[in-house]
Write a protein that holds these residues in place. Structure first.
Motif, mmCIF file in Angstrom:
data_model
loop_
_atom_site.group_PDB
_atom_site.id
_atom_site.type_symbol
_atom_site.label_atom_id
_atom_site.label_comp_id
_atom_site.label_asym_id
_atom_site.label_seq_id
_atom_site.Cartn_x
_atom_site.Cartn_y
_atom_site.Cartn_z
ATOM 1 N N VAL A 8 0.850 -0.649 -0.003
ATOM 2 C CA VAL A 8 0.104 0.255 -0.264
ATOM 3 C C VAL A 8 0.229 1.035 -0.106
ATOM 4 O O VAL A 8 1.966 1.631 0.871
ATOM 5 N N PHE A 9 0.546 1.977 -1.041
ATOM 6 C CA PHE A 9 1.441 3.345 -1.436
ATOM 7 C C PHE A 9 0.936 4.238 -0.434
ATOM 8 O O PHE A 9 -0.373 4.109 0.099
ATOM 9 N N SER A 10 1.400 5.110 0.188
ATOM 10 C CA SER A 10 1.536 6.351 1.093
ATOM 11 C C SER A 10 1.919 7.449 -0.042
ATOM 12 O O SER A 10 3.212 7.153 -0.850
ATOM 13 N N GLN A 11 1.634 8.400 0.719
ATOM 14 C CA GLN A 11 1.913 9.914 -0.360
ATOM 15 C C GLN A 11 4.006 10.298 1.149
ATOM 16 O O GLN A 11 4.937 10.315 -0.207
ATOM 17 N N SER A 12 3.962 9.671 1.868
ATOM 18 C CA SER A 12 5.465 9.241 2.412
ATOM 19 C C SER A 12 5.965 8.583 1.638
ATOM 20 O O SER A 12 7.196 8.624 1.437
ATOM 21 N N SER A 13 5.504 6.958 1.569
ATOM 22 C CA SER A 13 7.082 6.438 0.678
ATOM 23 C C SER A 13 7.080 6.486 -0.112
ATOM 24 O O SER A 13 8.197 6.394 -0.638
ATOM 25 N N LEU A 14 6.094 7.542 -1.183
ATOM 26 C CA LEU A 14 6.288 8.203 -2.422
ATOM 27 C C LEU A 14 7.694 9.306 -2.463
ATOM 28 O O LEU A 14 8.692 9.218 -3.441
ATOM 29 N N ASP A 203 -1.144 13.609 -13.065
ATOM 30 C CA ASP A 203 -0.848 13.599 -11.551
ATOM 31 C C ASP A 203 -0.791 11.804 -11.747
ATOM 32 O O ASP A 203 -0.125 10.962 -11.514
ATOM 33 N N ASN A 204 -2.070 11.307 -13.088
ATOM 34 C CA ASN A 204 -2.319 9.752 -12.701
ATOM 35 C C ASN A 204 -0.728 9.561 -13.354
ATOM 36 O O ASN A 204 -0.564 7.996 -13.430
ATOM 37 N N ALA A 205 -0.457 10.151 -14.547
ATOM 38 C CA ALA A 205 0.903 9.292 -15.189
ATOM 39 C C ALA A 205 1.777 9.145 -14.827
ATOM 40 O O ALA A 205 2.864 8.179 -14.552
ATOM 41 N N TYR A 206 2.153 10.207 -13.244
ATOM 42 C CA TYR A 206 3.011 10.454 -12.692
ATOM 43 C C TYR A 206 3.066 9.087 -11.819
ATOM 44 O O TYR A 206 4.274 8.821 -11.558
ATOM 45 N N LEU A 210 6.211 6.530 -11.342
ATOM 46 C CA LEU A 210 6.660 5.609 -10.147
ATOM 47 C C LEU A 210 6.482 4.381 -9.977
ATOM 48 O O LEU A 210 7.797 3.709 -9.036
ATOM 49 N N VAL A 211 5.360 4.363 -9.830
ATOM 50 C CA VAL A 211 4.621 2.900 -9.152
ATOM 51 C C VAL A 211 5.654 2.053 -10.003
ATOM 52 O O VAL A 211 5.886 0.439 -10.097
ATOM 53 N N GLU A 212 6.206 1.903 -11.525
ATOM 54 C CA GLU A 212 6.206 1.300 -12.470
ATOM 55 C C GLU A 212 7.593 0.960 -12.564
ATOM 56 O O GLU A 212 8.412 -0.120 -12.569
ATOM 57 N N ASP A 213 8.470 2.584 -12.099
ATOM 58 C CA ASP A 213 10.122 2.434 -11.590
ATOM 59 C C ASP A 213 9.798 1.524 -10.561
ATOM 60 O O ASP A 213 11.425 0.971 -10.772
#
Ligand code: SF4
Length: 275
Positions: A8-14, A203-206, A210-213
């Motif tokens: 589960v991602f959050s703003q902090s982990s990203l 933002d959706n694309a970004y 990020l998740v893909e990277d």
């Protein structure tokens, strides 16, 4: 694939990933614990964190119906007294009457989930949708830095993606969303970030990229910006020094994404995600 299926991602982990891929790997993939302080003056640092927590709790109690004078009468810390007085004066002056304090929303992000825990959501049916975030740090960051922070990106994105159940089953159009950072130590000064459909698509694309990277990269390199290492618990593990940075520098380095309220939030979110 680097990520576990239930990540589960959050703003902090990203934000950690964007700041330093190795920090993300150590903290979230390897769950490496490392006993080092973030700053030199941990006693003062923890005192400020505790003040921030008290303030957030106080505002929550007020928003669920406890009268402000009852809450104010219990306060002994002069900083928190001053912050709460500022909140009572103008903290809610812009918020629609339908208020949801400490709301959590989780939305899909690629094959994973993205979680946001909001200090306050105020959503008017077919009207405005405000995200209010209380800040108790001593410095107000530059607006252009704040605009790039993952908190600003993630919070608006999550509300635009998953706000339908707050809005009678209909999605909330990005144009109705605004994020407001409210600074308690500056008498309720605000920084405001409206939203729109073009930014939502960007933002959706970004975020998807990020998740893909994160999921496909073979290595997680150390950041090139060694200023970040001074406030990172992994610095001795990574041979990036042994001395913690000073609390004064922490305060003055808002562009390094250092924010005492976020650290609290980070700890709370990690706890929520884990348990
Ligand atoms: S010490 Fe520096 S390189 Fe190592 S994880 Fe922390 S920020 Fe990244």
């Amino acid at each position: 694939m680097n990520l576990p299926d239930d990540f589960v991602f959050s703003q902090s982990s990203l934000q950690d990933y964007v700041d330093c891929p190795r920090r993300f790997q150590l903290k979230y993939l390897q769950r490496q614990r490392w006993p080092a302080p973030e700053v030199d003056d941990m006693l003062e640092f923890e005192r400020r964190m505790e003040q921030g927590e008290i303030f957030h709790h106080l505002v929550h109690q007020h928003l669920v119906g406890i009268p402000a004078d009852v809450l104010a009468g219990r306060l002994t810390d002069p900083d928190v007294q001053r912050w709460f007085a500022a909140y009572v004066k103008n903290g809610l002056s812009d918020a629609p009457a339908k208020r949801r304090p400490e709301s959590t929303l989780t939305v899909p992000l690629g094959d994973y989930l993205l979680l946001a825990k909001f200090d306050l959501l105020a959503v008017e049916p077919d009207g405005r949708a405000l995200i209010l975030d209380w800040k108790t740090g001593q410095h107000i960051p530059r607006a252009d830095n704040l605009l790039r922070r993952l908190q600003t990106i993630v919070y608006r994105y999550v509300l635009a993606t998953g706000g339908n159940h707050l809005n009678g089953g209909k999605p909330i159009p990005p144009e109705r969303i605004e994020m407001i950072y409210w600074y308690a130590d500056h008498d309720g000064a605000t920084l405001r970030f409206p939203y729109d459909s073009a930014q939502f698509a960007a933002d959706n694309a970004y975020l998807t990229q990020l998740v893909e990277d994160i999921n496909t990269r073979p290595e997680f390199p150390l950041t090139d910006d060694e200023r970040r290492c001074r406030f990172c618990v992994y610095r001795s593990l990574n041979n990036r020094g042994t001395e913690a940075g000073s609390l004064t520098d922490w305060d003055e380095n808002a562009e390094l994404s250092l924010d005492i309220d976020d650290l609290n939030l980070d700890l709370q979110q990690i706890a929520e995600i884990e348990f």
